[in-house]
Design a protein around this motif. Structure first.
Motif, PDB file in Angstrom:
ATOM      1  N   HIS B   7      40.787  34.647  37.861  1.00  0.00           N
ATOM      2  CA  HIS B   7      41.404  33.721  38.807  1.00  0.00           C
ATOM      3  C   HIS B   7      40.615  33.743  40.104  1.00  0.00           C
ATOM      4  CE1 HIS B   7      44.934  33.665  36.129  1.00  0.00           C
ATOM      5  NE2 HIS B   7      44.723  34.954  36.007  1.00  0.00           N
ATOM      6  N   ARG B  10      41.760  35.128  43.860  1.00  0.00           N
ATOM      7  CA  ARG B  10      42.705  36.244  43.786  1.00  0.00           C
ATOM      8  C   ARG B  10      41.925  37.558  43.720  1.00  0.00           C
ATOM      9  NH1 ARG B  10      47.273  34.954  39.279  1.00  0.00           N
ATOM     10  NH2 ARG B  10      47.865  32.854  39.884  1.00  0.00           N
ATOM     11  N   ALA B  11      42.584  38.611  44.165  1.00  0.00           N
ATOM     12  CA  ALA B  11      41.920  39.913  44.183  1.00  0.00           C
ATOM     13  C   ALA B  11      42.194  40.709  42.920  1.00  0.00           C
ATOM     14  CB  ALA B  11      42.397  40.706  45.395  1.00  0.00           C
ATOM     15  N   ASP B  12      41.224  41.472  42.508  1.00  0.00           N
ATOM     16  CA  ASP B  12      41.413  42.520  41.506  1.00  0.00           C
ATOM     17  C   ASP B  12      41.975  41.990  40.177  1.00  0.00           C
ATOM     18  OD1 ASP B  12      41.226  45.145  40.683  1.00  0.00           O
ATOM     19  OD2 ASP B  12      43.284  45.614  41.249  1.00  0.00           O
ATOM     20  N   THR B  13      41.431  40.877  39.707  1.00  0.00           N
ATOM     21  CA  THR B  13      41.938  40.310  38.449  1.00  0.00           C
ATOM     22  C   THR B  13      41.051  40.671  37.256  1.00  0.00           C
ATOM     23  OG1 THR B  13      40.765  38.268  38.918  1.00  0.00           O
ATOM     24  CG2 THR B  13      43.079  38.344  39.538  1.00  0.00           C
ATOM     25  N   ILE B  15      40.621  43.486  35.747  1.00  0.00           N
ATOM     26  CA  ILE B  15      41.218  44.372  34.749  1.00  0.00           C
ATOM     27  C   ILE B  15      42.653  43.968  34.498  1.00  0.00           C
ATOM     28  CG2 ILE B  15      39.729  46.285  35.427  1.00  0.00           C
ATOM     29  CD1 ILE B  15      42.290  47.589  36.551  1.00  0.00           C
ATOM     30  N   ARG B  16      43.154  44.359  33.335  1.00  0.00           N
ATOM     31  CA  ARG B  16      44.466  43.894  32.905  1.00  0.00           C
ATOM     32  C   ARG B  16      45.589  44.449  33.766  1.00  0.00           C
ATOM     33  NH1 ARG B  16      46.834  44.900  26.849  1.00  0.00           N
ATOM     34  NH2 ARG B  16      48.493  43.350  26.927  1.00  0.00           N
ATOM     35  N   THR B  17      45.474  45.702  34.107  1.00  0.00           N
ATOM     36  CA  THR B  17      46.481  46.313  34.977  1.00  0.00           C
ATOM     37  C   THR B  17      45.900  47.556  35.624  1.00  0.00           C
ATOM     38  OG1 THR B  17      48.738  47.180  35.120  1.00  0.00           O
ATOM     39  CG2 THR B  17      47.488  47.760  33.150  1.00  0.00           C
ATOM     40  N   ARG B  18      46.462  47.933  36.758  1.00  0.00           N
ATOM     41  CA  ARG B  18      46.098  49.203  37.377  1.00  0.00           C
ATOM     42  C   ARG B  18      47.235  50.200  37.259  1.00  0.00           C
ATOM     43  NH1 ARG B  18      41.260  49.621  39.324  1.00  0.00           N
ATOM     44  NH2 ARG B  18      40.200  47.745  40.049  1.00  0.00           N
ATOM     45  N   ARG B  19      48.202  49.881  36.452  1.00  0.00           N
ATOM     46  CA  ARG B  19      49.312  50.821  36.294  1.00  0.00           C
ATOM     47  C   ARG B  19      48.801  52.105  35.646  1.00  0.00           C
ATOM     48  NH1 ARG B  19      54.975  48.098  34.527  1.00  0.00           N
ATOM     49  NH2 ARG B  19      55.422  50.316  34.276  1.00  0.00           N
ATOM     50  N   THR B  20      49.267  53.217  36.167  1.00  0.00           N
ATOM     51  CA  THR B  20      48.807  54.520  35.661  1.00  0.00           C
ATOM     52  C   THR B  20      49.908  55.234  34.880  1.00  0.00           C
ATOM     53  OG1 THR B  20      49.444  55.445  37.796  1.00  0.00           O
ATOM     54  CG2 THR B  20      47.133  54.863  37.503  1.00  0.00           C
ATOM     55  N   ALA B 124      53.594  43.516  35.542  1.00  0.00           N
ATOM     56  CA  ALA B 124      52.271  43.655  36.179  1.00  0.00           C
ATOM     57  C   ALA B 124      51.206  44.109  35.188  1.00  0.00           C
ATOM     58  CB  ALA B 124      52.338  44.588  37.381  1.00  0.00           C
ATOM     59  N   VAL B 125      51.412  43.804  33.928  1.00  0.00           N
ATOM     60  CA  VAL B 125      50.376  44.029  32.911  1.00  0.00           C
ATOM     61  C   VAL B 125      50.077  42.662  32.301  1.00  0.00           C
ATOM     62  CG1 VAL B 125      49.771  45.162  30.749  1.00  0.00           C
ATOM     63  CG2 VAL B 125      51.227  46.339  32.413  1.00  0.00           C
ATOM     64  N   ALA B 126      48.829  42.243  32.398  1.00  0.00           N
ATOM     65  CA  ALA B 126      48.488  40.878  31.984  1.00  0.00           C
ATOM     66  C   ALA B 126      48.735  40.675  30.488  1.00  0.00           C
ATOM     67  CB  ALA B 126      47.031  40.593  32.314  1.00  0.00           C
ATOM     68  N   GLU B 127      49.294  39.519  30.159  1.00  0.00           N
ATOM     69  CA  GLU B 127      49.509  39.210  28.749  1.00  0.00           C
ATOM     70  C   GLU B 127      48.213  38.673  28.132  1.00  0.00           C
ATOM     71  OE1 GLU B 127      52.663  36.273  29.670  1.00  0.00           O
ATOM     72  OE2 GLU B 127      51.449  34.918  28.513  1.00  0.00           O
TER      73      GLU B 127
END
Lengths: 247, 265
Positions: B7, B10-13, B15-20, B124-127
């Motif tokens: 996108h 937009r920022a930081d797109t 990677i799919r998610t930064r969730r740890t 917040a995890v990309a589909e």
């Protein structure tokens, strides 16, 4: 006791950007926003961050902390291990202005698309009389601080930018629900909810509810009731036959 | 993991998610739970036996009501008003309504959209899908029929309630209570709790009203359903587990694999 934390913070603008690593002091009782402010004060004075109340009530400091949409001022550092890397990025759904600041004007545009409260024609301001039991349901929605975390998290626009035109997002569908449930509102909002504001896009996966810092039950108390009201009018021939307007 | 689309602006797109955290665990558990239930249900339906314990009048919930000519003697409390359907087991009569109620349920929709369709797998995890139209088109627009499945679920739960009443049956023909009776009783309580905590039920009893003050009885009903509705997810899982467990227990007793633990008569 203080310690040195490893922070990774997004730096950049709409054209380019990357995560930058920092070692920054953390003291007992601090929140992520405190650490961002220390970073700004000691290492990168040009770091852009939007904030205001530091009390979880203004909705300004929304960001993504370790990938989870949160308010920076309400995210305690004590929830992280001392050796844990804390990654802070701007809200992903909105265009980046700079560093942690995004352009959230999409939300204001969506707000303007919703017709305002329409009282009965024969009532003048000051003549409105409502019973508490009739308004308390929608008062939950008035707790919204417009942090836009729900808008940011909703996959309908987060993962599919092309839906932005057709989808108002959970915050503004909640606004439609609030007006729809209002005892004195006379506007017919069912049709607009589905056709203008994109209620049909919502697949009730509840991320809006999960991230709401005000703990508003957006999905259960606003979006699903609104879907049921739309079903009354559009998809349920029996309800359409027997229901009276604004019971 | 790489996101499906980029996108600009937009920022930081990338990677799919930064969730740890272990965001993948809840959808995985949901996937396994629902899959296990479907597999068990299919096996049970095509097994088409061991669903009636005549001695204690236990009828397995998957086979209730048993209204086809193929039902074993004694299991048809409401008559056999359909012919023997051959390889189609008795549950095919009522299963579409029960499954339809669960499939269109607002909780289960969330569950399978997340765990089977990954739309999204977690917040917040990309589909992984390139486009998304939601519930606006066929077939998902049919989710709006949930209230009709709710109407159908009420008589089904009533039939299961009747099954519990007649399961208070002793070996000598009088009153009796066994472990099977209690399992069927707990199951029907959970089925009713799940059914009545449904979002459509909440809407029908009072949620569609704009003036609660004019309808105090419906408002009271709405508050009660709302209270249960807050536990709808837990009730969905509890009733799903209990109906499978009750069915399994009856199957084991009916097949002779175990004997029913009798508490009274």
């Amino acid at each position: 006791m203080g310690y040195q934390a490893h922070f990774r913070v997004w730096r950049g603008d709409a054209d380019s950007g990357a995560l930058r690593d920092f070692r920054v002091e953390v003291n007992e009782g601090e929140v992520v926003l405190d650490v961002i402010h220390r970073l700004q004060a000691t290492q990168c004075p040009d770091l852009a961050v939007r904030w205001n109340c530091k009390a979880g009530k203004c909705g300004s400091c929304s960001a993504e902390i370790n990938g989870r949409p949160r308010l920076m001022c309400m995210t305690r550092m004590s929830t992280f291990a001392e050796d844990e890397t804390v990654t802070v990025t701007p809200m992903r759904t909105f265009p980046l202005v700079r560093d942690l600041v995004t352009d959230v004007s999409y939300n204001y545009a969506k707000a303007r698309e919703i017709p305002s409260f329409q009282p009965p024609a024969d009532l003048a301001p000051g003549e409105y009389r409502m019973q508490q039991v009739d308004v308390q349901r929608s008062q939950e929605f008035r707790k919204c601080i417009e942090c836009f975390l729900c808008q940011n998290t909703c996959h309908v626009v987060r993962d599919h930018e092309d839906n932005e035109q057709a989808f108002a997002g959970p915050r503004y569908l909640m606004r439609v629900a609030e007006l729809e449930m209002h005892p004195l509102d006379t506007a017919d909002r069912h049709q607009d909810a589905q056709t203008q504001h994109g209620l049909g896009f919502c697949n009730i996966t509840k991320c809006c509810t999960e991230v709401c810092p005000e703990h508003i039950k957006i999905t259960d108390n606003a979006l699903i009731p609104l879907k049921e009201r739309v079903a009354d009018r559009r998809y349920d021939p029996l309800a359409r036959l027997f229901r009276r307007r604004k019971e | 993991m790489t996101a499906s689309t980029h996108h600009p602006g937009r920022a930081d797109t990338a990677i799919r998610t930064r969730r740890t955290d272990r965001w993948w665990l809840p959808p995985l558990l949901t996937f396994l739970g629902l899959t296990a239930f479907v597999v068990y249900g299919v096996v049970r339906v095509f097994m088409n036996k061991w669903y009636w314990v005549g001695e204690y009048q236990y009828l397995a919930p998957f086979f209730s009501p048993c209204v086809t000519g193929g039902c074993v003697p004694g299991a048809s409390h409401f008559g056999q008003w359909l012919p023997d359907l051959g390889i189609l087991a008795p549950p095919v009569v009522v299963l579409p309504f029960v499954l339809g109620f669960r499939l269109t349920c607002y909780y289960y929709r969330k569950a399978y959209y997340r765990s089977f369709w990954l739309s999204p797998p977690a917040c917040a995890v990309a589909e992984p899908h390139g486009s998304y139209t939601g519930e606006r088109r066929f077939p998902l627009i049919l989710q709006n029929s949930h209230r009709y499945f709710f109407y159908a679920a009420v008589p089904v739960a009533s039939v299961l309630t009747y099954d519990v009443v007649i399961a208070f049956h002793g070996a000598d023909g009088g009153f009796g209570v066994g472990l099977g009776t209690l399992i069927l009783l707990v199951n029907v309580v959970l089925i009713w709790a799940y059914t009545l905590s449904c979002h459509s039920c909440r809407h029908i009893v009072g949620g569609r009203l704009t003036h609660f003050s004019r309808h105090p009885v419906r408002y009271w009903m709405w508050t009660q359903v709302s209270r249960m509705n807050a536990r709808h997810m837990q009730l969905a899982w509890a009733s799903l587990f209990s109906v499978a467990f009750a069915d399994l227990y009856v199957a084991l007793v009916a097949s002779g694999a175990i004997t029913d633990l009798r508490l009274f008569n």
